[in-house]
Design an enzyme around this catalytic site. Sequence first.
Site, PDB file in Angstrom:
ATOM      1  N   HIS A 317       0.824  -1.219   0.000  1.00 30.98           N
ATOM      2  CA  HIS A 317       0.000   0.000   0.000  1.00 30.98           C
ATOM      3  C   HIS A 317       0.850   1.258   0.000  1.00 30.98           C
ATOM      4  CE1 HIS A 317       0.381  -1.809   3.983  1.00 30.98           C
ATOM      5  NE2 HIS A 317       0.528  -0.582   4.447  1.00 30.98           N
ATOM      6  N   HIS A 440     -22.200  -1.157  18.450  1.00 28.05           N
ATOM      7  CA  HIS A 440     -22.106  -2.215  19.455  1.00 28.05           C
ATOM      8  C   HIS A 440     -22.875  -3.442  18.972  1.00 28.05           C
ATOM      9  CE1 HIS A 440     -21.859  -4.185  23.325  1.00 28.05           C
ATOM     10  NE2 HIS A 440     -23.152  -4.481  23.202  1.00 28.05           N
TER      11      HIS A 440
HETATM   12  P1  FAD Z   1       6.996  -5.518  -6.810  1.00 30.44           P
HETATM   13  O1  FAD Z   1       5.662  -5.937  -6.349  1.00 30.44           O
HETATM   14  O2  FAD Z   1       8.177  -6.325  -6.409  1.00 30.44           O
HETATM   15  O3  FAD Z   1       6.920  -5.432  -8.375  1.00 30.44           O
HETATM   16  C1  FAD Z   1       8.018  -5.169  -9.178  1.00 30.44           C
HETATM   17  C2  FAD Z   1       7.796  -5.817 -10.533  1.00 30.44           C
HETATM   18  O4  FAD Z   1       8.809  -5.372 -11.401  1.00 30.44           O
HETATM   19  C3  FAD Z   1       7.884  -7.327 -10.506  1.00 30.44           C
HETATM   20  O5  FAD Z   1       6.740  -7.877 -11.090  1.00 30.44           O
HETATM   21  C4  FAD Z   1       9.124  -7.660 -11.328  1.00 30.44           C
HETATM   22  O6  FAD Z   1       8.978  -8.842 -12.094  1.00 30.44           O
HETATM   23  C5  FAD Z   1       9.208  -6.449 -12.231  1.00 30.44           C
HETATM   24  N1  FAD Z   1      10.559  -6.130 -12.701  1.00 30.44           N
HETATM   25  C6  FAD Z   1      11.696  -6.016 -11.983  1.00 30.44           C
HETATM   26  N2  FAD Z   1      12.711  -5.625 -12.762  1.00 30.44           N
HETATM   27  C7  FAD Z   1      12.202  -5.499 -14.018  1.00 30.44           C
HETATM   28  C8  FAD Z   1      12.752  -5.098 -15.264  1.00 30.44           C
HETATM   29  N3  FAD Z   1      14.018  -4.725 -15.390  1.00 30.44           N
HETATM   30  N4  FAD Z   1      11.935  -5.089 -16.337  1.00 30.44           N
HETATM   31  C9  FAD Z   1      10.633  -5.450 -16.233  1.00 30.44           C
HETATM   32  N5  FAD Z   1      10.060  -5.807 -15.084  1.00 30.44           N
HETATM   33  C10 FAD Z   1      10.843  -5.824 -13.989  1.00 30.44           C
HETATM   34  N6  FAD Z   1       3.135  -6.062   1.615  1.00 30.44           N
HETATM   35  C11 FAD Z   1       1.997  -5.664   2.184  1.00 30.44           C
HETATM   36  O7  FAD Z   1       1.696  -4.465   2.198  1.00 30.44           O
HETATM   37  N7  FAD Z   1       1.120  -6.564   2.751  1.00 30.44           N
HETATM   38  C12 FAD Z   1       1.395  -7.884   2.762  1.00 30.44           C
HETATM   39  O8  FAD Z   1       0.587  -8.663   3.280  1.00 30.44           O
HETATM   40  C13 FAD Z   1       2.594  -8.336   2.180  1.00 30.44           C
HETATM   41  N8  FAD Z   1       2.892  -9.650   2.173  1.00 30.44           N
HETATM   42  C14 FAD Z   1       4.040 -10.061   1.565  1.00 30.44           C
HETATM   43  C15 FAD Z   1       4.336 -11.427   1.583  1.00 30.44           C
HETATM   44  C16 FAD Z   1       5.491 -11.888   0.994  1.00 30.44           C
HETATM   45  C17 FAD Z   1       5.803 -13.364   1.011  1.00 30.44           C
HETATM   46  C18 FAD Z   1       6.377 -10.964   0.348  1.00 30.44           C
HETATM   47  C19 FAD Z   1       7.620 -11.452  -0.322  1.00 30.44           C
HETATM   48  C20 FAD Z   1       6.090  -9.610   0.339  1.00 30.44           C
HETATM   49  C21 FAD Z   1       4.925  -9.149   0.959  1.00 30.44           C
HETATM   50  N9  FAD Z   1       4.602  -7.793   0.988  1.00 30.44           N
HETATM   51  C22 FAD Z   1       3.455  -7.380   1.593  1.00 30.44           C
HETATM   52  C23 FAD Z   1       5.470  -6.784   0.386  1.00 30.44           C
HETATM   53  C24 FAD Z   1       4.919  -6.361  -1.003  1.00 30.44           C
HETATM   54  O9  FAD Z   1       4.814  -7.505  -1.815  1.00 30.44           O
HETATM   55  C25 FAD Z   1       5.819  -5.328  -1.641  1.00 30.44           C
HETATM   56  O10 FAD Z   1       6.025  -4.249  -0.758  1.00 30.44           O
HETATM   57  C26 FAD Z   1       5.201  -4.806  -2.926  1.00 30.44           C
HETATM   58  O11 FAD Z   1       4.971  -5.845  -3.823  1.00 30.44           O
HETATM   59  C27 FAD Z   1       6.108  -3.754  -3.558  1.00 30.44           C
HETATM   60  O12 FAD Z   1       5.541  -3.309  -4.741  1.00 30.44           O
HETATM   61  P2  FAD Z   1       6.452  -2.778  -5.943  1.00 30.44           P
HETATM   62  O13 FAD Z   1       5.511  -2.407  -7.028  1.00 30.44           O
HETATM   63  O14 FAD Z   1       7.391  -1.765  -5.457  1.00 30.44           O
HETATM   64  O15 FAD Z   1       7.346  -4.004  -6.380  1.00 30.44           O
END
Ligand code: FAD
Length: 461
Positions: A317, A440
């Site tokens: 989030h 409640h």
């Molecule tokens: P990401 O979700 O990591 O997305 C990045 C994307 O970029 C990926 O799909 C990747 O394939 C792509 N990518 C990377 N490099 C390249 C490139 N060069 N070219 C093209 N594509 C690329 N957070 C919560 O808030 N609540 C939760 O309950 C929670 N549970 C989690 C459980 C687990 C097991 C894990 C591992 C994480 C959890 N998180 C949770 C954390 C959350 O998943 C991350 O904070 C969130 O996904 C970050 O979002 P993002 O868009 O920054 O990156």
Amino acid sequence: MPEHDLVVIGAGPGGYVAAIRAAQLGMNVACIEEANALGGTCLRIGCIPSKALLEASELYKMAQHHLSEYGVTVGDVKLDLPAMMKRKDTVVTGLTNGIAGLFRKNKITRYTGRGRIVAPGKVAVEGAQPVEITAKKIIIATGSRSAPLKGVEVDGTMIGTSTEALSFPEVPKHLVVIGAGVIGLELGCVWARLGAKVTVLEYLDRILPGMDTEIATEAQKILQKQGLEFRLGMRVTGARVKGAGCVVECDGQPPIECDRVLLAVGRLPNTDDIGLEKLNVARNQRGFITIDPHSFETSIPGIYAIGDCIPGPMLAHKAEEEGVACAEGIAGKYCHVNYDAIPGVVYTDPEIASVGKTEEQLKDSGIPYRKGLFPFIANGRAKAIGRTEGRVKILAHAETDRVLGVHIIGAHAGDLIAEAVAAIEFGASSEDIARTSHAHPTLAEAIKEAAYAVDGRTIHM
Ligand code: FAD
Ligand code: NAD
């Protein structure tokens, strides 16, 4: 060469939300994602599959051990792990396909492949269909990956990260979890509920570093009662496959034998090999991209970064808030994220949720505060549903009464915290919460009572 107003690299909660918001604001948007499915870590191998397994494993535990307490007798309860995994996969596919639908709806061009910035305004898509695209602006939203630990030989089966622990083919007899952080606790709980002996090894002398200590201590007691074994002050120095099992080594301790290992010692940003070195995009010592917090612009004009690849809590989030703010800033609108009002939730049972300052942070910075505590055991709804563990803790400024931090351990804490987030966002006082009517019987009444407690006037205690 295809031309866009904005190219987003990465389709996680940061990237896909930024892409959608920018498209809503009239931009011609493209999003490059190297995985086949959209949604990033969160939807594919993070938040969503872990919560699907947490729910399923909790239902199994309830049916096995606790339904009889409610006067419900069931026959032989059996675990069908393949069905549980299939349901998880169906949930994930439904949601990732949903993002593809949202991209179509918002006319976002999707490129499948690895994005690499070759120059400001120019990105190469590497993969089956290589192409170079130009864009006025670029947002890097490449997310993060599991951090390795020296000496721990991750083989992707017996010794793995959260990704493997979301798909173990059978319930381990003994799972050793390295790291008592959020991932270690959530996935440790899943496998403990399904029947594994779970030992959590943690370097520090406490679990959940960063969480309010009083709440984390209570969490440890509750989780221990549920069967998790915590060994604190353990510095893991190695783990390797040995015969049919694994062995984990810790400083000054006898080695621990087990049949699976989950490495969960934090996550690192995906900022290597995407063209940043060549362009000299500034990063901090740990590889996170440094940005201007008022615009999310990196050290190179026209290139922005959001989500797990920039400093701050690694939360879906938080990435989403940044995605919206960054897209709005690029469109010339107001660009702001209130980092004081980003909640954190650990989806154990009971859940642990917090927002704002911890008691330790207030003490360390010398901010005078008053504290209101209310236990769920004194809440009517908690009694009725048989969920009396935990408490609500409100920290308010001693002079202004402004709510500075709220910490909850208890059933549905992750949903209850939304009220506290709104209170902090709107600069509410604990008196504001105390004078707000709460239905409640609800668990939310515990928040109202904790607000009364700040002023020493709880009604039901
Ligand atoms: P990401 O979700 O990591 O997305 C990045 C994307 O970029 C990926 O799909 C990747 O394939 C792509 N990518 C990377 N490099 C390249 C490139 N060069 N070219 C093209 N594509 C690329 N957070 C919560 O808030 N609540 C939760 O309950 C929670 N549970 C989690 C459980 C687990 C097991 C894990 C591992 C994480 C959890 N998180 C949770 C954390 C959350 O998943 C991350 O904070 C969130 O996904 C970050 O979002 P993002 O868009 O920054 O990156
Ligand atoms: P974490 O930072 O939460 O916890 C890692 C733990 O490993 C810490 O307690 C640390 O002290 C310990 N550790 C480090 N080195 C060690 C060693 N050598 N031996 C023993 N212990 C050691 O990291 P995580 O649990 O891997 O989670 C990564 C990120 O994913 C977190 O930042 C979290 O925000 C995010 N996440 C969030 C949720 C959620 O919001 N519910 C769920 C899962 C993941």
